[in-house]
Design a protein around this motif. Structure first.
Motif, PDB file in Angstrom:
ATOM      1  N   ALA A  99      18.876   9.633   5.421  1.00  9.57           N
ATOM      2  CA  ALA A  99      19.327   8.319   4.454  1.00  9.57           C
ATOM      3  C   ALA A  99      18.263   8.481   3.467  1.00  9.57           C
ATOM      4  O   ALA A  99      18.812   8.531   2.369  1.00  9.57           O
ATOM      5  CB  ALA A  99      19.248   7.138   5.263  1.00  9.57           C
ATOM      6  N   ALA A 100      17.074   8.964   3.887  1.00 10.71           N
ATOM      7  CA  ALA A 100      16.127   9.054   2.580  1.00 10.71           C
ATOM      8  C   ALA A 100      16.252  10.258   1.855  1.00 10.71           C
ATOM      9  O   ALA A 100      16.158  10.275   0.681  1.00 10.71           O
ATOM     10  CB  ALA A 100      14.776   9.176   3.320  1.00 10.71           C
ATOM     11  N   ALA A 101      16.614  11.297   2.464  1.00 14.39           N
ATOM     12  CA  ALA A 101      17.249  12.448   1.761  1.00 14.39           C
ATOM     13  C   ALA A 101      18.160  12.377   0.723  1.00 14.39           C
ATOM     14  O   ALA A 101      18.341  12.696  -0.182  1.00 14.39           O
ATOM     15  CB  ALA A 101      17.351  13.773   2.709  1.00 14.39           C
ATOM     16  N   TYR A 102      19.260  11.448   1.311  1.00 14.25           N
ATOM     17  CA  TYR A 102      20.475  11.392   0.418  1.00 14.25           C
ATOM     18  C   TYR A 102      19.950  10.554  -0.661  1.00 14.25           C
ATOM     19  O   TYR A 102      20.430  10.742  -2.045  1.00 14.25           O
ATOM     20  CB  TYR A 102      21.543  10.938   1.266  1.00 14.25           C
ATOM     21  CG  TYR A 102      22.639  10.219   0.471  1.00 14.25           C
ATOM     22  CD1 TYR A 102      23.804  11.381   0.116  1.00 14.25           C
ATOM     23  CD2 TYR A 102      23.000   8.848   0.005  1.00 14.25           C
ATOM     24  CE1 TYR A 102      24.694  11.127  -0.730  1.00 14.25           C
ATOM     25  CE2 TYR A 102      23.906   8.869  -0.955  1.00 14.25           C
ATOM     26  CZ  TYR A 102      24.984   9.650  -1.169  1.00 14.25           C
ATOM     27  OH  TYR A 102      26.186   9.668  -1.855  1.00 14.25           O
ATOM     28  N   LYS A 103      19.119   9.632  -0.694  1.00 19.37           N
ATOM     29  CA  LYS A 103      18.814   8.576  -1.666  1.00 19.37           C
ATOM     30  C   LYS A 103      18.136   9.136  -2.810  1.00 19.37           C
ATOM     31  O   LYS A 103      18.385   9.039  -3.754  1.00 19.37           O
ATOM     32  CB  LYS A 103      18.100   7.374  -1.072  1.00 19.37           C
ATOM     33  CG  LYS A 103      17.562   6.266  -1.946  1.00 19.37           C
ATOM     34  CD  LYS A 103      16.822   5.280  -1.281  1.00 19.37           C
ATOM     35  CE  LYS A 103      15.883   4.317  -2.157  1.00 19.37           C
ATOM     36  NZ  LYS A 103      16.727   4.198  -3.663  1.00 19.37           N
ATOM     37  N   PHE A 104      16.978   9.890  -2.296  1.00 20.05           N
ATOM     38  CA  PHE A 104      16.200  10.357  -3.170  1.00 20.05           C
ATOM     39  C   PHE A 104      16.611  11.910  -3.637  1.00 20.05           C
ATOM     40  O   PHE A 104      16.560  12.289  -4.739  1.00 20.05           O
ATOM     41  CB  PHE A 104      14.699  10.755  -2.711  1.00 20.05           C
ATOM     42  CG  PHE A 104      14.116   9.437  -2.196  1.00 20.05           C
ATOM     43  CD1 PHE A 104      13.844   8.612  -3.657  1.00 20.05           C
ATOM     44  CD2 PHE A 104      13.902   9.155  -1.206  1.00 20.05           C
ATOM     45  CE1 PHE A 104      13.317   7.236  -3.154  1.00 20.05           C
ATOM     46  CE2 PHE A 104      13.248   7.940  -1.024  1.00 20.05           C
ATOM     47  CZ  PHE A 104      12.764   7.236  -2.052  1.00 20.05           C
ATOM     48  N   GLY A 105      17.823  12.549  -2.893  1.00 19.02           N
ATOM     49  CA  GLY A 105      18.397  13.943  -3.485  1.00 19.02           C
ATOM     50  C   GLY A 105      19.664  13.717  -4.302  1.00 19.02           C
ATOM     51  O   GLY A 105      20.018  14.539  -5.119  1.00 19.02           O
ATOM     52  N   VAL A 106      20.289  12.629  -3.937  1.00 17.15           N
ATOM     53  CA  VAL A 106      21.571  12.513  -4.537  1.00 17.15           C
ATOM     54  C   VAL A 106      21.874  11.152  -5.344  1.00 17.15           C
ATOM     55  O   VAL A 106      22.112  11.071  -6.515  1.00 17.15           O
ATOM     56  CB  VAL A 106      22.562  12.438  -3.591  1.00 17.15           C
ATOM     57  CG1 VAL A 106      24.172  12.227  -4.082  1.00 17.15           C
ATOM     58  CG2 VAL A 106      22.679  13.650  -2.700  1.00 17.15           C
TER      59      VAL A 106
END
Length: 75
Positions: free
Chosen positions: A34-41
């Motif tokens: 979830a954190a990777a999606y939020k900050f990456g996308v």
């Protein structure tokens, strides 16, 4: 071979113990994804939209489309 007997395997509570470990692992992994999606996308997408609409001129765009003959009602 030694003359001692093998220890009995732990059977009671084994499922609960393994589930506890796997649930914690799944929770940590879900937070990471979830954190990777939020900050990456999501954040770069929001920034791109904000940058686009900051300098977007709808009237200029309308005039270009009108001159190109896209609209039938506005000549």
């Amino acid at each position: 071979m030694s003359s001692g007997t093998l220890p009995k395997p732990q059977m009671r509570g084994l499922l609960a113990k393994r589930l506890r470990v796997h649930i914690v692992g799944a929770f940590v992994m879900a937070l990471g994804v979830a954190a990777a999606y939020k900050f990456g996308v999501a954040e770069p997408r929001k920034k791109a939209y904000a940058d686009f609409y900051r300098k977007y001129d709808s009237m200029k765009d309308f005039e270009e489309m009108r001159k190109a003959g896209i609209f039938q009602s506005a000549k």
